[in-house]
Design a protein around this motif. Structure first.
Motif, PDB file in Angstrom:
ATOM      1  N   SER A 219     -56.988 -10.572  -5.829  1.00  6.90           N
ATOM      2  CA  SER A 219     -56.332 -11.475  -6.779  1.00  6.90           C
ATOM      3  C   SER A 219     -56.962 -12.857  -6.905  1.00  6.90           C
ATOM      4  CB  SER A 219     -54.843 -11.640  -6.440  1.00  6.90           C
ATOM      5  OG  SER A 219     -54.651 -12.443  -5.305  1.00  6.90           O
ATOM      6  N   THR A 220     -58.174 -13.098  -6.379  1.00  3.55           N
ATOM      7  CA  THR A 220     -58.761 -14.424  -6.514  1.00  3.55           C
ATOM      8  C   THR A 220     -59.028 -14.762  -7.972  1.00  3.55           C
ATOM      9  OG1 THR A 220     -60.923 -13.430  -6.120  1.00  3.55           O
ATOM     10  CG2 THR A 220     -59.846 -14.456  -4.247  1.00  3.55           C
ATOM     11  N   CYS A 221     -59.506 -13.797  -8.756  1.00  2.00           N
ATOM     12  CA  CYS A 221     -59.833 -14.118 -10.139  1.00  2.00           C
ATOM     13  C   CYS A 221     -58.597 -14.256 -11.003  1.00  2.00           C
ATOM     14  CB  CYS A 221     -60.793 -13.084 -10.728  1.00  2.00           C
ATOM     15  SG  CYS A 221     -60.124 -11.421 -10.774  1.00  2.00           S
TER      16      CYS A 221
ATOM     17  N   GLN B  82     -57.456  -3.591  -4.234  1.00  2.00           N
ATOM     18  CA  GLN B  82     -58.660  -4.019  -3.526  1.00  2.00           C
ATOM     19  C   GLN B  82     -59.641  -2.854  -3.512  1.00  2.00           C
ATOM     20  OE1 GLN B  82     -58.253  -5.146   0.666  1.00  2.00           O
ATOM     21  NE2 GLN B  82     -59.669  -6.839   0.287  1.00  2.00           N
ATOM     22  N   TYR B  83     -60.895  -3.157  -3.844  1.00  4.98           N
ATOM     23  CA  TYR B  83     -61.935  -2.134  -3.868  1.00  4.98           C
ATOM     24  C   TYR B  83     -62.751  -2.248  -2.588  1.00  4.98           C
ATOM     25  CZ  TYR B  83     -60.720  -1.799  -8.808  1.00  4.98           C
ATOM     26  OH  TYR B  83     -60.051  -1.629  -9.993  1.00  4.98           O
TER      27      TYR B  83
ATOM     28  N   LEU C 200     -52.675   3.925  -0.148  1.00  4.84           N
ATOM     29  CA  LEU C 200     -51.564   2.999  -0.341  1.00  4.84           C
ATOM     30  C   LEU C 200     -51.402   2.070   0.851  1.00  4.84           C
ATOM     31  CD1 LEU C 200     -48.837   5.543  -1.560  1.00  4.84           C
ATOM     32  CD2 LEU C 200     -50.576   4.381  -2.946  1.00  4.84           C
ATOM     33  N   SER C 201     -51.012   0.829   0.582  1.00  2.19           N
ATOM     34  CA  SER C 201     -50.564  -0.035   1.670  1.00  2.19           C
ATOM     35  C   SER C 201     -49.217   0.481   2.163  1.00  2.19           C
ATOM     36  CB  SER C 201     -50.426  -1.482   1.201  1.00  2.19           C
ATOM     37  OG  SER C 201     -49.300  -1.614   0.339  1.00  2.19           O
ATOM     38  N   HIS C 202     -48.889   0.118   3.392  1.00  2.00           N
ATOM     39  CA  HIS C 202     -47.610   0.568   3.947  1.00  2.00           C
ATOM     40  C   HIS C 202     -46.452   0.022   3.120  1.00  2.00           C
ATOM     41  CE1 HIS C 202     -44.344   1.138   6.882  1.00  2.00           C
ATOM     42  NE2 HIS C 202     -45.106   2.060   7.418  1.00  2.00           N
ATOM     43  N   ARG C 203     -46.547  -1.232   2.680  1.00  2.00           N
ATOM     44  CA  ARG C 203     -45.482  -1.846   1.890  1.00  2.00           C
ATOM     45  C   ARG C 203     -45.271  -1.114   0.572  1.00  2.00           C
ATOM     46  NH1 ARG C 203     -47.926  -6.090   0.745  1.00  2.00           N
ATOM     47  NH2 ARG C 203     -48.440  -5.483  -1.392  1.00  2.00           N
ATOM     48  N   PHE C 204     -46.370  -0.776  -0.100  1.00  2.00           N
ATOM     49  CA  PHE C 204     -46.258  -0.082  -1.385  1.00  2.00           C
ATOM     50  C   PHE C 204     -45.697   1.322  -1.190  1.00  2.00           C
ATOM     51  CE2 PHE C 204     -47.922   2.159  -5.147  1.00  2.00           C
ATOM     52  CZ  PHE C 204     -47.517   1.284  -6.141  1.00  2.00           C
ATOM     53  N   TRP C 205     -46.096   1.964  -0.121  1.00  2.00           N
ATOM     54  CA  TRP C 205     -45.570   3.297   0.197  1.00  2.00           C
ATOM     55  C   TRP C 205     -44.058   3.225   0.399  1.00  2.00           C
ATOM     56  CZ3 TRP C 205     -44.783   5.354   5.594  1.00  2.00           C
ATOM     57  CH2 TRP C 205     -44.446   6.721   5.587  1.00  2.00           C
TER      58      TRP C 205
ATOM     59  N   PRO D 255     -58.754  -8.223   5.684  1.00  2.00           N
ATOM     60  CA  PRO D 255     -59.884  -8.929   6.297  1.00  2.00           C
ATOM     61  C   PRO D 255     -60.466 -10.029   5.424  1.00  2.00           C
ATOM     62  CG  PRO D 255     -60.578  -6.774   5.531  1.00  2.00           C
ATOM     63  CD  PRO D 255     -59.085  -6.825   5.366  1.00  2.00           C
ATOM     64  N   ALA D 256     -59.902 -10.261   4.233  1.00  2.00           N
ATOM     65  CA  ALA D 256     -60.385 -11.345   3.385  1.00  2.00           C
ATOM     66  C   ALA D 256     -60.071 -12.714   3.972  1.00  2.00           C
ATOM     67  CB  ALA D 256     -59.790 -11.230   1.986  1.00  2.00           C
ATOM     68  N   GLY D 257     -59.176 -12.791   4.958  1.00  2.00           N
ATOM     69  CA  GLY D 257     -58.929 -14.073   5.595  1.00  2.00           C
ATOM     70  C   GLY D 257     -57.469 -14.352   5.851  1.00  2.00           C
ATOM     71  N   ALA D 258     -57.234 -15.411   6.608  1.00  2.00           N
ATOM     72  CA  ALA D 258     -55.874 -15.791   6.981  1.00  2.00           C
ATOM     73  C   ALA D 258     -55.048 -16.057   5.731  1.00  2.00           C
ATOM     74  CB  ALA D 258     -55.914 -17.025   7.873  1.00  2.00           C
ATOM     75  N   GLY D 259     -53.896 -15.430   5.659  1.00  2.00           N
ATOM     76  CA  GLY D 259     -53.003 -15.641   4.534  1.00  2.00           C
ATOM     77  C   GLY D 259     -53.285 -14.758   3.332  1.00  2.00           C
ATOM     78  N   ALA D 260     -54.391 -14.031   3.336  1.00  2.00           N
ATOM     79  CA  ALA D 260     -54.699 -13.151   2.205  1.00  2.00           C
ATOM     80  C   ALA D 260     -53.708 -11.991   2.190  1.00  2.00           C
ATOM     81  CB  ALA D 260     -56.124 -12.627   2.304  1.00  2.00           C
ATOM     82  N   PRO D 261     -53.113 -11.705   1.030  1.00  2.00           N
ATOM     83  CA  PRO D 261     -52.123 -10.629   0.984  1.00  2.00           C
ATOM     84  C   PRO D 261     -52.787  -9.264   1.066  1.00  2.00           C
ATOM     85  CG  PRO D 261     -52.559 -11.441  -1.226  1.00  2.00           C
ATOM     86  CD  PRO D 261     -53.332 -12.334  -0.291  1.00  2.00           C
TER      87      PRO D 261
END
Length: 208
Positions: free
Chosen positions: A67-69, A95-96, A130-135, A170-176
């Motif tokens: 979601s950076t862009c 995320q790809y 899927l992420s666990h949350r989305f699942w 792994p994109a960084g601290a706070g990255a969703p």
């Protein structure tokens, strides 16, 4: 060569990742991006050349920044897409990742499997994890989610697995965490982030 303009950086957030061996993770970037501390950006072409030329690293993978862009008004953002699944359709995050993303991080699916190098080719059938949350929120933790068909934008994919709840981006601290991860082969953006895992830092790679 592809590796001539890169060096490794041990980013501060790596040690906080809930992965098998964070002390063996190193991020790569081109020197042209030194004006962005803690960034590890490179071009798609450079990634493909580095991956093909790798003879030393035990695992090497790339991933996009979620979601950076979307922060740039009026731009087309592949990291945000309409996701149609389980009878619902709304905007979600994507995320790809390249084929060794999960194995390099030491992450295993809690259901099904993760994306592999065989999935990360343009000729492979489109798949998603899927992420666990989305699942939980979309499929209500149903085991039948694995094998289900989804539509992400115009792309129809088959769900092959679910990520663990404890996984961090792994994109960084706070990255969703994204709602869904897809093979990098289906991504059209200019930049990806590079990291490699499970090796001692080789000669010529300078950790700081």
């Amino acid at each position: 060569g592809a590796a001539g303009g890169v060096f490794g950086i041990l980013l501060p957030f790596i040690e906080s990742l809930r992965v098998a061996r964070p002390d063996e993770l190193v991020a790569f970037r081109y020197e042209r991006y030194t004006d962005r501390p803690n960034a590890a950006l490179t071009s798609r072409l450079a990634w493909e050349e580095m991956y093909a030329a790798n003879r030393t690293l035990s695992s090497m993978f790339a991933f996009t920044l979620v979601s950076t862009c979307s922060l740039r008004a009026g731009t087309i953002c592949p990291e945000r897409a309409n996701i149609e699944a389980a009878g619902q359709r709304d905007l979600g995050s994507v995320q790809y990742v390249s084929g060794e993303f999960c194995t390099g991080l030491g992450i295993e699916a809690i259901r099904g499997r993760t994306i592999t190098p065989q999935d990360d080719t343009a000729s492979a059938p489109p798949v998603a994890v899927l992420s666990h949350r989305f699942w939980e929120t979309r499929f209500h933790r149903a085991p039948e989610a694995v094998g289900a068909t989804m539509r992400i934008g115009k792309l129809q994919v088959v769900v092959i697995g679910v990520l663990p709840d404890a996984m961090k981006n792994p994109a960084g601290a706070g990255a969703p965490m994204p709602d869904v991860i897809l093979p990098l082969a289906f991504h059209r953006s200019e930049f990806e982030r590079l990291m490699q895992a499970r090796i001692p830092v080789p000669p010529g790679i300078i950790p700081i």
